[in-house]
Design a protein around this motif. Structure first.
Motif, PDB file in Angstrom:
ATOM      1  N   ARG A 117     -10.203  78.364 -30.492  1.00  0.00           N
ATOM      2  CA  ARG A 117     -10.697  77.657 -31.673  1.00  0.00           C
ATOM      3  C   ARG A 117      -9.516  77.143 -32.458  1.00  0.00           C
ATOM      4  N   LEU A 119      -6.827  76.254 -35.345  1.00  0.00           N
ATOM      5  CA  LEU A 119      -6.134  77.058 -36.347  1.00  0.00           C
ATOM      6  C   LEU A 119      -6.500  76.570 -37.744  1.00  0.00           C
ATOM      7  N   PRO A 120      -6.167  77.352 -38.765  1.00  0.00           N
ATOM      8  CA  PRO A 120      -6.351  76.892 -40.145  1.00  0.00           C
ATOM      9  C   PRO A 120      -5.786  75.483 -40.307  1.00  0.00           C
ATOM     10  N   ALA A 121      -6.530  74.632 -40.950  1.00  0.00           N
ATOM     11  CA  ALA A 121      -6.139  73.220 -41.040  1.00  0.00           C
ATOM     12  C   ALA A 121      -4.754  73.061 -41.639  1.00  0.00           C
ATOM     13  N   GLY A 122      -3.957  72.192 -41.034  1.00  0.00           N
ATOM     14  CA  GLY A 122      -2.667  71.856 -41.607  1.00  0.00           C
ATOM     15  C   GLY A 122      -1.519  72.708 -41.127  1.00  0.00           C
ATOM     16  N   PHE A 123      -1.788  73.710 -40.317  1.00  0.00           N
ATOM     17  CA  PHE A 123      -0.689  74.531 -39.813  1.00  0.00           C
ATOM     18  C   PHE A 123      -0.015  73.793 -38.663  1.00  0.00           C
ATOM     19  N   GLN A 124       1.285  73.571 -38.812  1.00  0.00           N
ATOM     20  CA  GLN A 124       2.049  72.864 -37.764  1.00  0.00           C
ATOM     21  C   GLN A 124       2.658  73.870 -36.799  1.00  0.00           C
ATOM     22  N   VAL A 125       2.168  73.892 -35.587  1.00  0.00           N
ATOM     23  CA  VAL A 125       2.670  74.846 -34.601  1.00  0.00           C
ATOM     24  C   VAL A 125       3.993  74.354 -34.020  1.00  0.00           C
ATOM     25  N   HIS A 126       4.980  75.243 -34.030  1.00  0.00           N
ATOM     26  CA  HIS A 126       6.240  74.902 -33.366  1.00  0.00           C
ATOM     27  C   HIS A 126       6.285  75.493 -31.964  1.00  0.00           C
ATOM     28  N   ARG A 127       5.902  76.748 -31.871  1.00  0.00           N
ATOM     29  CA  ARG A 127       5.865  77.321 -30.531  1.00  0.00           C
ATOM     30  C   ARG A 127       5.057  78.608 -30.498  1.00  0.00           C
ATOM     31  N   TYR A 128       4.707  79.002 -29.298  1.00  0.00           N
ATOM     32  CA  TYR A 128       3.998  80.250 -29.088  1.00  0.00           C
ATOM     33  C   TYR A 128       4.963  81.265 -28.519  1.00  0.00           C
TER      34      TYR A 128
ATOM     35  N   ASP B 109      -9.902  84.652 -30.243  1.00  0.00           N
ATOM     36  CA  ASP B 109      -9.636  83.234 -30.488  1.00  0.00           C
ATOM     37  C   ASP B 109      -8.528  82.689 -29.593  1.00  0.00           C
ATOM     38  N   GLU B 131       2.473  85.424 -31.059  1.00  0.00           N
ATOM     39  CA  GLU B 131       2.870  84.920 -32.362  1.00  0.00           C
ATOM     40  C   GLU B 131       2.864  83.408 -32.309  1.00  0.00           C
ATOM     41  N   ILE B 132       2.063  82.831 -33.179  1.00  0.00           N
ATOM     42  CA  ILE B 132       2.023  81.381 -33.259  1.00  0.00           C
ATOM     43  C   ILE B 132       2.958  80.992 -34.395  1.00  0.00           C
ATOM     44  N   LEU B 133       4.124  80.476 -34.025  1.00  0.00           N
ATOM     45  CA  LEU B 133       5.157  80.199 -35.023  1.00  0.00           C
ATOM     46  C   LEU B 133       5.099  78.747 -35.455  1.00  0.00           C
ATOM     47  N   GLY B 134       5.260  78.525 -36.740  1.00  0.00           N
ATOM     48  CA  GLY B 134       5.238  77.164 -37.257  1.00  0.00           C
ATOM     49  C   GLY B 134       5.361  77.135 -38.754  1.00  0.00           C
ATOM     50  N   VAL B 135       4.822  76.087 -39.354  1.00  0.00           N
ATOM     51  CA  VAL B 135       4.919  75.912 -40.802  1.00  0.00           C
ATOM     52  C   VAL B 135       3.519  75.812 -41.380  1.00  0.00           C
ATOM     53  N   CYS B 136       3.261  76.657 -42.374  1.00  0.00           N
ATOM     54  CA  CYS B 136       1.927  76.697 -42.970  1.00  0.00           C
ATOM     55  C   CYS B 136       1.709  75.459 -43.849  1.00  0.00           C
ATOM     56  N   PRO B 137       0.440  75.133 -44.133  1.00  0.00           N
ATOM     57  CA  PRO B 137       0.128  73.940 -44.919  1.00  0.00           C
ATOM     58  C   PRO B 137       0.891  73.903 -46.237  1.00  0.00           C
TER      59      PRO B 137
END
Ligand SMILES: [Mn+2]
Ligand SMILES: [Mn+2]
Ligand SMILES: [Zn+2]
Ligand SMILES: [Zn+2]
Lengths: 152, 152
Positions: A117, A119-128, B109, B131-137
């Motif tokens: 499903r 992710l929370p809207a607006g979260f920019q994924v860089h890597r897993y 999920d 771990e889903i790494l990135g930048v939050c809104p």
DNA sequence: TCGCAAAGGATAATAATTATTAAATGCTTC
DNA sequence: GAAGCATTTAATAATTATTATCCTTTGCGA
């Protein structure tokens, strides 16, 4: 009001062989009522409003007691100090929860992570990053011996 | 002998706009020659054999310089202090590398992690943590502003 | 080579955590 | 319900990890 009744807490403690103390109950209630993943300091700040005389060390000890009993968990098993990763290409880790050793796993050795499903809207994924948590061969050998000997 | 020649190191520094110093080179060589994921203390122990007068603070500063330049990485973005996880059922995490916020992602999920090859023999897997790494809104909004403001 | 910004060394300061120890409290037994 | 003992707490010292300060030294462009 996520309050836990004293009888519920008493039962929880009995199940884990823990003495029931007022401080432990207040710390437990603080933890269950806080959002996210609180730090000991944050718990202390909240708890001291109810029990002004409480000591930070008591908070640490209660948290460790809960962790040791498996009542709560810990986000990162290797949070103690900065660890440099010389491998800057995306990859994963094999982590021994006993001795805290960290071994690289190539990204190509793991199927890409698939989300079911969004992710929370607006979260920019860089890597897993996948952490494979468990017990390394060396630790499971000597598991009967001293369980907290660390070898890096 | 994983030695890096002085000219190679000089080139690396130039590419990243870093001054070339003897200490930085020795620290860099120590890092590249050490197995695993070394801590600053471990690097210091190794480096002082070559440069006995070096200061631990210099090691920390050089490591941060390398991290900031992206020459090396950091194993855990949230290693600063213990964080309690009230959710003891297996689950994953959404981690903002900017503000260090940690949000739960239900295990259901994410598709189960699949390995393409077997792990080192004898490693007992307890669970897979993604771990889903990135930048939050919130952080990406104010990304032009002060990039290191933290909100938990 | 000169001058200065940047980096290093020594060490103080701060933050996170653990250890120590005497006093208070919980728990079992009577 | 009181007594006795083990456990827990509070206060505080000690450790460990990291950062800041401040003065000296060095790298590097002019
Ligand atoms: Mn790695
Ligand atoms: Mn969690
Ligand atoms: Zn191990
Ligand atoms: Zn953020």
């Amino acid at each position: 009001m996520t309050g836990v009744s004293i009888s519920q807490f008493r039962e929880l403690c009995q199940r884990h062989g823990l003495a029931v103390t007022h401080q432990r109950q207040v710390i437990f209630e603080a933890l269950t009522s806080m959002p996210g993943h609180p730090s000991p300091e944050e718990v202390f700040e909240r708890v001291r409003k109810k029990v002004p005389a409480i000591s930070l060390a008591t908070v640490y000890k209660a948290i460790h007691t809960f962790l040791d009993s498996g009542i709560f968990g810990e986000v990162s098993v290797h949070h103690g100090s900065l660890r440099v990763d010389r491998n800057i290409s995306p990859h994963h880790h094999l982590v021994c929860t006993r001795c805290k050793s960290i071994t690289d796993i190539e990204e190509s050795d793991v199927e890409p992570v698939q989300l079911r499903r969004s992710l929370p809207a607006g979260f920019q994924v860089h890597r897993y990053a996948v952490e494979i948590l468990g017990v390394c061969p060396r630790c499971s050998e000597q598991s009967q011996g001293n369980p907290d000997k660390q070898h890096y």
